[in-house]
Design a protein around this motif. Structure first.
Motif, mmCIF file in Angstrom:
data_model
loop_
_atom_site.group_PDB
_atom_site.id
_atom_site.type_symbol
_atom_site.label_atom_id
_atom_site.label_comp_id
_atom_site.label_asym_id
_atom_site.label_seq_id
_atom_site.Cartn_x
_atom_site.Cartn_y
_atom_site.Cartn_z
ATOM 1 N N PHE A 1 0.854 -1.178 0.000
ATOM 2 C CA PHE A 1 0.000 0.000 0.000
ATOM 3 C C PHE A 1 0.889 1.226 0.000
ATOM 4 N N ILE A 2 0.624 2.148 -0.912
ATOM 5 C CA ILE A 2 1.385 3.390 -0.960
ATOM 6 C C ILE A 2 0.414 4.557 -0.820
ATOM 7 N N ASP A 3 0.864 5.622 -0.181
ATOM 8 C CA ASP A 3 -0.036 6.736 0.119
ATOM 9 C C ASP A 3 0.783 7.982 0.403
ATOM 10 N N ILE A 4 0.355 9.114 -0.156
ATOM 11 C CA ILE A 4 1.041 10.384 0.132
ATOM 12 C C ILE A 4 0.098 11.383 0.786
ATOM 13 N N SER A 5 -1.093 10.938 1.172
ATOM 14 C CA SER A 5 -2.093 11.888 1.665
ATOM 15 C C SER A 5 -1.629 12.619 2.913
ATOM 16 N N HIS A 6 -1.026 11.913 3.855
ATOM 17 C CA HIS A 6 -0.594 12.586 5.075
ATOM 18 C C HIS A 6 0.625 13.481 4.820
ATOM 19 N N SER A 7 1.421 13.127 3.826
ATOM 20 C CA SER A 7 2.576 13.962 3.477
ATOM 21 C C SER A 7 2.149 15.252 2.795
ATOM 22 N N THR A 8 1.000 15.230 2.126
ATOM 23 C CA THR A 8 0.529 16.425 1.418
ATOM 24 C C THR A 8 -0.493 17.222 2.224
ATOM 25 N N LEU A 9 -0.810 16.754 3.426
ATOM 26 C CA LEU A 9 -1.806 17.411 4.273
ATOM 27 C C LEU A 9 -1.164 18.483 5.146
ATOM 28 N N ASP A 10 -1.791 19.634 5.221
ATOM 29 C CA ASP A 10 -1.387 20.683 6.153
ATOM 30 C C ASP A 10 -2.076 20.395 7.488
ATOM 31 N N GLU A 11 -1.312 20.084 8.504
ATOM 32 C CA GLU A 11 -1.891 19.679 9.783
ATOM 33 C C GLU A 11 -2.635 20.820 10.477
ATOM 34 N N LYS A 12 -2.326 22.048 10.109
ATOM 35 C CA LYS A 12 -3.017 23.185 10.720
ATOM 36 C C LYS A 12 -4.381 23.425 10.071
ATOM 37 N N THR A 13 -4.406 23.430 8.759
ATOM 38 C CA THR A 13 -5.655 23.717 8.047
ATOM 39 C C THR A 13 -6.506 22.466 7.831
ATOM 40 N N LYS A 14 -5.876 21.284 7.934
ATOM 41 C CA LYS A 14 -6.543 19.999 7.726
ATOM 42 C C LYS A 14 -6.979 19.784 6.277
ATOM 43 N N VAL A 15 -6.344 20.520 5.358
ATOM 44 C CA VAL A 15 -6.564 20.301 3.930
ATOM 45 C C VAL A 15 -5.191 20.259 3.259
ATOM 46 N N VAL A 16 -5.187 20.048 1.937
ATOM 47 C CA VAL A 16 -3.920 19.913 1.223
ATOM 48 C C VAL A 16 -3.046 21.143 1.445
ATOM 49 N N ALA A 17 -1.773 20.911 1.675
ATOM 50 C CA ALA A 17 -0.833 22.003 1.913
ATOM 51 C C ALA A 17 -0.635 22.828 0.644
ATOM 52 N N GLU A 18 -0.422 24.111 0.830
ATOM 53 C CA GLU A 18 -0.328 25.044 -0.300
ATOM 54 C C GLU A 18 0.770 24.651 -1.275
ATOM 55 N N ARG A 19 1.867 24.149 -0.803
ATOM 56 C CA ARG A 19 2.995 23.835 -1.700
ATOM 57 C C ARG A 19 2.679 22.696 -2.661
ATOM 58 N N PHE A 20 1.653 21.918 -2.346
ATOM 59 C CA PHE A 20 1.297 20.809 -3.228
ATOM 60 C C PHE A 20 0.189 21.160 -4.206
ATOM 61 N N ARG A 21 -0.358 22.368 -4.101
ATOM 62 C CA ARG A 21 -1.370 22.787 -5.053
ATOM 63 C C ARG A 21 -0.746 23.025 -6.425
ATOM 64 N N ASN A 22 -1.537 22.777 -7.450
ATOM 65 C CA ASN A 22 -1.053 23.012 -8.812
ATOM 66 C C ASN A 22 -0.796 24.502 -9.017
ATOM 67 N N PRO A 23 0.283 24.882 -9.708
ATOM 68 C CA PRO A 23 0.535 26.301 -9.983
ATOM 69 C C PRO A 23 -0.607 26.973 -10.748
ATOM 70 N N ASP A 24 -1.368 26.165 -11.511
ATOM 71 C CA ASP A 24 -2.529 26.679 -12.226
ATOM 72 C C ASP A 24 -3.751 26.561 -11.316
ATOM 73 N N PRO A 25 -4.321 27.666 -10.847
ATOM 74 C CA PRO A 25 -5.428 27.592 -9.893
ATOM 75 C C PRO A 25 -6.687 26.944 -10.452
ATOM 76 N N THR A 26 -6.781 26.798 -11.772
ATOM 77 C CA THR A 26 -7.943 26.122 -12.357
ATOM 78 C C THR A 26 -7.724 24.622 -12.503
ATOM 79 N N ASP A 27 -6.545 24.140 -12.149
ATOM 80 C CA ASP A 27 -6.188 22.725 -12.289
ATOM 81 C C ASP A 27 -6.310 22.036 -10.935
#
Length: 222
Positions: A172-198
């Protein structure tokens, strides 16, 4: 030669980027069906017909192929919520149907001769609350679940996939916890696509994490 055959929705593009820049140790083959869902694997009449495409690409079993299944973002970010409302069913009911579709397909591959199948956790959702720009965000506007709620569902989904993998002694492989911002409880900003519509994760950042996960599994086969 052993190779990864990565099948899934459009989020496998992060794996593809990692392979193209040489981060994944073993060769990779990709079968992508945009918009594919795990629940749709139970339905040959599903809009994308992903199950037929995936079966055609993986069966009969090819020598050296090691399937990697990557699905669930569409389910957790949209379909589970949409179908629950449409069919007047609970989120839990739709959740279970999606998991059953995913694992049922894994079991089919094992039954057809694969000695292992890599199960991967679904990508975290990125579409913001109230976002109505971008093709996918606009298509999913009927779902009112917040980003936090969609993220929580995705994390629960991935834990169920982990348990199913453990039960079958599968990787089993998973990156969800690595990409999660523990403060906001959603995906961390650095992992968002540079294109805001993507709505896909940044392929460079996410691809590097997926490469580490696959290489870790590769080491177990060495």
């Amino acid at each position: 030669m052993n190779y990864w055959h990565i099948v899934g929705d459009s989020h496998i593009r992060a794996f593809r980027h990692a392979s193209n820049v040489g981060l994944i140790n073993s060769p990779c083959v990709f079968t992508e069906v945009g918009g594919a869902t795990a629940v749709g694997l139970r339905n040959p009449n599903a809009l994308t017909d992903a199950v037929s495409v995936f079966r055609a690409s993986l069966l009969p079993r090819a020598t050296g192929a090691r399937p990697v299944i990557h699905l669930g973002e569409v389910d957790c970010g949209f379909v589970i919520w949409y179908r629950a409302k449409k069919y007047s069913e609970s989120i839990d009911s739709q959740f279970e149907q999606s998991i059953a579709g995913y694992i049922g397909f894994v079991d089919e591959l094992l039954g057809d001769g694969y000695s292992t199948v890599v199960i991967s956790g679904a990508t975290l959702p990125t579409i913001l609350d109230g976002q109505d720009w971008g093709e996918v965000a606009n298509a999913r506007r009927e779902v009112t679940a917040t980003l936090v709620q969609r993220t929580e569902l995705t994390l629960a989904y991935n834990e169920r996939l982990r348990a199913a993998a453990d039960l079958r002694s599968l990787p089993f492989i998973d990156i969800s916890h690595s990409t999660l911002d523990e403060k906001t409880k959603v995906v961390a900003e650095r992992f968002r696509n540079p294109d805001p519509t993507d709505h896909h994760l940044d392929p460079v950042e996410a691809g590097a994490l997926w490469a580490m996960e696959l290489n870790r599994v590769d080491d177990r086969f060495a």
